[in-house]
Motif scaffolding. Structure first.
Motif, PDB file in Angstrom:
ATOM      1  N   GLY A   8       0.787  -1.226   0.000  1.00  0.00           N
ATOM      2  CA  GLY A   8       0.000   0.000   0.000  1.00  0.00           C
ATOM      3  C   GLY A   8       0.816   1.271   0.000  1.00  0.00           C
ATOM      4  O   GLY A   8       0.337   2.328   0.439  1.00  0.00           O
ATOM      5  N   LEU A   9       2.063   1.215  -0.491  1.00  0.00           N
ATOM      6  CA  LEU A   9       2.887   2.420  -0.559  1.00  0.00           C
ATOM      7  C   LEU A   9       2.333   3.384  -1.608  1.00  0.00           C
ATOM      8  O   LEU A   9       1.719   2.967  -2.598  1.00  0.00           O
ATOM      9  N   ALA A  10       2.572   4.659  -1.411  1.00  0.00           N
ATOM     10  CA  ALA A  10       2.120   5.667  -2.364  1.00  0.00           C
ATOM     11  C   ALA A  10       2.903   5.553  -3.669  1.00  0.00           C
ATOM     12  O   ALA A  10       3.992   4.969  -3.707  1.00  0.00           O
ATOM     13  N   ASP A  11       2.336   6.107  -4.737  1.00  0.00           N
ATOM     14  CA  ASP A  11       3.033   6.093  -6.027  1.00  0.00           C
ATOM     15  C   ASP A  11       4.295   6.944  -5.992  1.00  0.00           C
ATOM     16  O   ASP A  11       5.239   6.705  -6.751  1.00  0.00           O
ATOM     17  N   GLN A  12       4.305   7.948  -5.120  1.00  0.00           N
ATOM     18  CA  GLN A  12       5.497   8.784  -4.927  1.00  0.00           C
ATOM     19  C   GLN A  12       5.865   8.692  -3.442  1.00  0.00           C
ATOM     20  O   GLN A  12       5.570   9.580  -2.660  1.00  0.00           O
TER      21      GLN A  12
END
Length: 285
Positions: A139-143
């Motif tokens: 679930g890490l952010a795209d940035q």
């Protein structure tokens, strides 16, 4: 042969799919620009911290640290960076195949290794095959920011320090260009491959070199993980952009083929109707 209605429905559904893949391609292209900028912006920091570490490790005698010392290998850790979602072409499959083959080649028992998985695809892949996953994050952010992975990076480095692992390898996709990314294996710990291509700068260290290494080396190892994540994110967006472009192009080719089939079927139906009308008229004469 498919009916006119069936062909028309396929054309309509394919056009809708093409619109979706085109939109996903544009979104990935936008994310790629930001991810590439973030990855390149992190390079100067990495070069500077590597220069300082190399200056202490290579330019001084009598300075040692557990993270710089190679020890007998009883257990190996693999930190693998994948994505949380699919639709990215061979981005995930290439790196997972490489890691899986490496594990099969190097180890005979599951007690000899464990995996730290960054990304849902990698975590699910290893768990499905019974490979021990000791840590994972999804679930890490795209940035992503460093704070997003600081905890898992700190734990990974800590596992080497407390001898849970005797060596730790990092696997990720290195971003080369928008159409090329390479599966990369990097030995993260111990830091036995530290070198600097530049001429080492002379530094004065306070309070002591050993105390500075005590703080700097864990930060350096964590930065390597974060740098690899930024690199991998750029590769992921590039791979997804290319995959969606290919999907859009394939959809257009399919639409053209279906349109041709539709026109042929429609012409055949018209010809048959005309033949039936002419035949009926002839029968009445």
């Amino acid at each position: 042969m498919a009916s006119l209605r069936d062909i028309k429905n396929r054309i309509t559904s394919t056009k809708k799919t093409s619109q979706i893949t085109k939109a996903m391609q544009m979104v990935s292209a936008s994310k790629l620009n930001r991810a590439e900028t973030n990855a390149k912006a992190f390079v100067p920091y990495m070069e500077k911290i590597q220069e300082v570490v190399a200056s202490i490790a290579l330019g001084s005698t009598g300075v040692s640290h557990p993270m710089l010392t190679k020890r007998p290998v009883k257990k190996t850790g693999y930190l693998v960076i994948t994505s949380d979602r699919g639709l990215a072409g061979a981005y995930n499959s290439n790196i997972l195949r490489s890691v899986y083959q490496t594990i099969q080649k190097r180890h005979k028992s599951k007690d000899e290794y464990a995996v730290i998985a960054i990304g849902r695809i990698g975590r699910d892949f290893f768990k499905k095959r019974g490979i021990p996953v000791i840590l994972d994050i999804a679930g890490l952010a795209d940035q992503p920011a460093f704070s997003d992975i600081k905890d898992i990076a700190n734990k990974a480095v800590g596992m080497f320090s407390d001898e849970t692992f005797d060596e730790l390898y990092l696997y990720y996709n290195h971003f080369v260009s928008a159409i090329q990314h390479e599966v990369t294996e990097k030995k993260l710990l111990p830091l036995t491959d530290i070198n600097s291509e530049k001429k080492l700068t002379s530094y004065e260290f306070e309070p002591s070199q050993e105390e500075i290494l005590e703080v700097l080396l864990p930060q350096y190892a964590e930065s390597l993980i974060y740098g690899a994540l930024l690199d991998g994110k750029a590769s992921e967006h590039a791979a997804r952009m290319s995959a969606m472009k290919s999907a859009t192009d394939n959809a257009k080719e399919l639409i053209n083929s279906l349109t041709l089939s539709y026109n042929r079927a429609r012409q055949a139906a018209i010809t048959q109707e005309i033949t039936e009308i002419v035949g009926g008229a002839a029968a009445l004469e």
